[in-house]
Write a protein that holds these residues in place. Sequence first.
Motif, mmCIF file in Angstrom:
data_model
loop_
_atom_site.group_PDB
_atom_site.id
_atom_site.type_symbol
_atom_site.label_atom_id
_atom_site.label_comp_id
_atom_site.label_asym_id
_atom_site.label_seq_id
_atom_site.Cartn_x
_atom_site.Cartn_y
_atom_site.Cartn_z
ATOM 1 N N LYS A 26 0.851 -1.183 0.000
ATOM 2 C CA LYS A 26 0.000 0.000 0.000
ATOM 3 C C LYS A 26 0.895 1.245 0.000
ATOM 4 O O LYS A 26 1.990 1.234 0.575
ATOM 5 N N THR A 27 0.395 2.324 -0.628
ATOM 6 C CA THR A 27 1.267 3.478 -0.822
ATOM 7 C C THR A 27 0.608 4.791 -0.437
ATOM 8 O O THR A 27 -0.614 4.924 -0.389
ATOM 9 N N GLY A 28 1.484 5.768 -0.181
ATOM 10 C CA GLY A 28 1.090 7.165 -0.073
ATOM 11 C C GLY A 28 1.829 7.932 -1.157
ATOM 12 O O GLY A 28 3.020 7.682 -1.388
ATOM 13 N N LEU A 48 4.201 13.751 3.907
ATOM 14 C CA LEU A 48 3.905 12.463 3.261
ATOM 15 C C LEU A 48 4.654 11.320 3.931
ATOM 16 O O LEU A 48 4.048 10.303 4.309
ATOM 17 N N THR A 49 5.964 11.449 4.083
ATOM 18 C CA THR A 49 6.757 10.337 4.619
ATOM 19 C C THR A 49 6.419 10.064 6.081
ATOM 20 O O THR A 49 6.397 8.903 6.507
ATOM 21 N N CYS A 52 3.150 8.196 6.069
ATOM 22 C CA CYS A 52 3.338 6.841 5.533
ATOM 23 C C CYS A 52 3.997 5.925 6.568
ATOM 24 O O CYS A 52 3.606 4.758 6.714
ATOM 25 N N ARG A 53 4.982 6.434 7.269
ATOM 26 C CA ARG A 53 5.619 5.623 8.319
ATOM 27 C C ARG A 53 4.595 5.252 9.394
ATOM 28 O O ARG A 53 4.557 4.116 9.877
ATOM 29 N N ASN A 55 1.424 4.873 9.063
ATOM 30 C CA ASN A 55 0.392 3.963 8.565
ATOM 31 C C ASN A 55 0.949 2.731 7.863
ATOM 32 O O ASN A 55 0.176 1.940 7.310
ATOM 33 N N LEU A 57 2.846 2.544 5.128
ATOM 34 C CA LEU A 57 2.743 2.664 3.677
ATOM 35 C C LEU A 57 4.104 2.960 3.060
ATOM 36 O O LEU A 57 4.982 3.534 3.708
ATOM 37 N N LYS A 58 4.266 2.593 1.802
ATOM 38 C CA LYS A 58 5.431 3.005 1.035
ATOM 39 C C LYS A 58 5.155 4.399 0.473
ATOM 40 O O LYS A 58 4.056 4.675 -0.016
ATOM 41 N N SER A 59 6.138 5.295 0.547
ATOM 42 C CA SER A 59 5.935 6.681 0.122
ATOM 43 C C SER A 59 6.587 6.931 -1.230
ATOM 44 O O SER A 59 7.682 6.443 -1.509
ATOM 45 N N LEU A 128 -3.160 7.011 0.539
ATOM 46 C CA LEU A 128 -2.966 8.361 1.070
ATOM 47 C C LEU A 128 -2.460 9.251 -0.051
ATOM 48 O O LEU A 128 -1.593 8.855 -0.826
#
Length: 261
Positions: A26-28, A48-49, A52-53, A55, A57-59, A128
């Motif tokens: 999953k990504t942001g 963003l980062t 993502c951390r 949640n 997610l990969k940013s 995201l």
Amino acid sequence: MKLYTWNDVLAILNGDSTVDFMNGSKTGISVGCFDGLHKGHRKLISSLTTACRKNGLKSGVVTFSRPLPSVKHSSDYKGDLTTLNQRIALFEQLGLDFAIIVDFDDSFASMLGADFLNILLNICNMELLAEGIDFRCGFKGATDAQAIRYWAEKNAVETIFVDPVIFNEGSDEQERISSSFIRSMIQKGFFTTANELLERPYELDIKDFRRLFDSNLSYTQLLPPDGLYRTQNEKGETVRLEIKNGKIDQLPDCEKLLFLS
């Protein structure tokens, strides 16, 4: 950091590729030109980062091989603050996991905003989306922040909208930090201001200048006014650089040059 092209994404969409984008993670995502990666961009990418951390997610970013003003306003466009290779290196330094590179063309320009966002949702596993408050996408920029929020709510995508970063020029003067404002500073030779807003010295990618020169192509990166400059190469050595008639008079034997002040 993993690199994709927009064509890679379309190949997955059209069933011409069996690749799982980011191995199904999953990504942001944030979308933009990010020319110069100045203070405003850094605030956005940090938001963003961080999210993502939190949640898991990969940013990553969707960006363009050339900044869009070079395409949309080519007649009066003066040059890029960063080459694509410089931006990719900066993205990696800022902790992003991937970047999608778009060659802006008629097909991409004519895409509806909802269709673009649906591709990010369904192919790039986006959960995201982080953008500046005035971000727009889709055909003629018709999809604004309000429309994006509506789309995101329907599709269970979290949104982050970041306010602009303001630069205090003087006691009563304020300027929104933007790539165009930094270009104007470099065109005037105001490197102290430009470097403050970039949070790094303005850097010429001499390796790219040499590639374009050898290929008989025009330079894409912005040069300061004609004159003599004391710059610094990647080894920290001082290099004398002369710009004549809007061109580097003689390309130095190095890969990059920094304008320290």
